[in-house]
Design an enzyme around this catalytic site. Structure first.
Site, short mmCIF file in Angstrom:
data_model
loop_
_atom_site.label_atom_id
_atom_site.label_comp_id
_atom_site.label_asym_id
_atom_site.label_seq_id
_atom_site.Cartn_x
_atom_site.Cartn_y
_atom_site.Cartn_z
N GLY A 27 0.83 -1.19 0.00
CA GLY A 27 0.00 0.00 0.00
C GLY A 27 0.87 1.24 0.00
N MET A 29 1.75 3.12 2.44
CA MET A 29 2.67 3.26 3.56
C MET A 29 3.11 1.93 4.15
SD MET A 29 3.07 6.59 3.99
CE MET A 29 3.55 6.93 5.69
N GLY A 30 2.83 0.84 3.49
CA GLY A 30 3.20 -0.44 4.07
C GLY A 30 3.31 -1.54 3.05
N VAL A 32 3.43 -5.99 2.91
CA VAL A 32 3.24 -7.23 3.64
C VAL A 32 3.97 -8.34 2.88
CG1 VAL A 32 1.58 -8.88 4.59
CG2 VAL A 32 1.01 -6.45 4.51
N LYS A 47 4.55 -7.43 8.30
CA LYS A 47 4.08 -6.13 7.83
C LYS A 47 5.15 -5.09 8.10
CE LYS A 47 -0.06 -3.24 7.86
NZ LYS A 47 -1.44 -3.13 8.37
N ASP A 145 -12.17 0.98 10.63
CA ASP A 145 -12.09 0.82 9.17
C ASP A 145 -12.62 -0.56 8.77
OD1 ASP A 145 -11.60 1.57 6.56
OD2 ASP A 145 -9.47 1.01 6.62
#
Length: 417
Positions: A27, A29-30, A32, A47, A145
């Protein structure tokens, strides 16, 4: 650090034990990764925070705090419908979270592939997700979320809630940014979209919106893909209703209520959905009946297996070691365990005569008589009888003034006329 795997694939080793291999997702900012714990010999998900170049330090610090919040939120939860956190590793000053790896698809992918879910499948999703949210809320954690992309459906049918990246514990300090709305526009609760404080009731709306998407095959709100217009519609527009009536549709309408205080509680959600599920422990998502749960002593996954994970397919179980014993299926549990045994209370002892008590104690303490012991008892009894007879005769002689060791003969001639 990095190293070359035996198969020639370049991998990374972090924390001295977690070997990262295939990319599972990425994504803004991350990232996996699929990994392998070389100490416990099990597959894991890792992660990692990814801060793009040019991001201000304040935003990077908030991103690091956000990933740590997820670790703390999940680390304090233990529930079958929530992804488990195993560890947090510091890598170059950034936290890396080690998670349970569940070969699965998220609900958004399933909806995209098959259009809609059946009523029973939707009930399974709702029942399980409500259970996970209930555990989180009881621990003081709001997910914030809830959406199809954060609901995983495993290949063995388990349903797990994931991505607590913007979750907040009531004990945490608030994280606010000007103009930032945390959540997904199509599934965000109206009060959150309007800038009001986030409460657990926002997760109830998110659950209803998620079930709406499962049942209808589309999100409840989506204005031409424009986030601002979609949020405006969420706040000011009418609440959409499912096209067909059903028990799941009734739950959706009871959750997607604009007044947060009027939304159906999670306990009631589970109560309403339970009759639609034949067995909550046997969900209706066919997959591998022996979905991989890798334990100690099994071989390290090969490059082909890791490639299958990166492609979204579960790797097969490795063959059992030679000579391995087959596990015995446990006996099925009874439908009802029955009533609990009565509590043991101290009862006063009944009053008995002293003689009877002594006799009872003697008989209880006496060992059984067998064999030579019986002969000894007979001889001892005879000796006691003989001794008693001699003692009685001696006492009689003494009382008569005669020696017990002499004998006197009395005749009629010795008596006076």
């Amino acid at each position: 650090m990095s190293q070359d795997s035996p198969e020639g694939q370049h991998v990374r080793l972090i924390g001295g034990r977690y070997r990262l291999s295939d990319l599972l997702g990425s994504g803004a900012m991350g990232t996996v990764w699929a990994g392998y714990d070389e100490v416990l010999q099990r597959r894991v998900a890792v992660k990692e925070l990814k801060v793009p170049p040019g991001v201000p330090e304040q935003e990077a610090a908030e991103a690091r705090e956000r990933i740590m919040r997820e670790a703390r939120a999940l680390g304090g939860l233990s529930h079958p419908n929530i992804i488990t956190v195993f560890d947090v590793v510091d890598v170059d000053g950034a936290p890396v979270v080690v998670l349970e790896l569940v070969p699965s698809r998220n609900l958004a992918t399933m909806i995209g592939e098959q259009g809609t879910l059946t009523l029973q499948q939707s009930a399974v999703v709702g029942f399980a997700t409500a259970g996970g949210l209930r555990a989180a809320h009881r621990s003081g954690i709001t997910h914030r979320d809830v959406k199809p992309g954060n609901v995983l459906v495993a290949d063995d049918g388990r349903v797990k809630l994931t991505d607590f990246g913007i979750a907040r514990n009531i004990a945490d300090a608030p994280m606010t940014s000007v103009g930032l709305v945390l959540g997904s526009p199509a599934y965000i609760a109206p009060e959150v979209a309007a800038g009001q404080p986030v409460t657990p009731a926002a997760d109830l709306w998110g659950l209803g919106a998620t079930l709406f998407a499962a049942l209808e095959g589309r999100p409840p709100y989506d204005v031409h893909g424009d986030p601002v217009s979609t949020i405006t519609e969420v706040v000011d527009g009418e609440v959409p209703r499912p096209r067909t009536s059903s028990a799941v549709a009734d739950v959706i309408m009871a959750l997607m209520v604009k007044d947060p205080d009027a939304r159906m509680p999670l306990d009631e959600v589970r109560h309403r959905l339970r009759p639609l599920i034949d067995d909550p422990d046997d969900p209706l998502y066919p997959g591998s009946p022996d979905a991989p749960t890798i334990g100690a002593g099994l071989p390290v996954p090969t490059a082909a297996e890791r490639a299958e994970f990166s492609a979204g397919r579960p790797a097969p179980l490795p063959p059992a070691p030679t000579g391995a014993r087959h596990l015995v299926e446990p006996a099925p549990l009874a439908t009802s365990p029955g009533p609990l045994p009565p509590a043991r209370t101290r009862q006063p002892a009944p009053v008995r005569p002293v003689a009877a008590t002594a006799s009872r104690r003697h008989s209880a303490a006496a060992p059984p008589v067998t064999g030579m012991a019986a002969v000894g008892l007979v001889v001892a009894g005879a000796a006691v009888v003989v001794a008693g007879a001699i003692g009685g005769w001696t006492a009689t002689r003494l009382l008569a003034g005669q020696s017990p060791f002499t004998t006197a003969t009395v005749s009629s001639a010795d008596t006076a006329p």
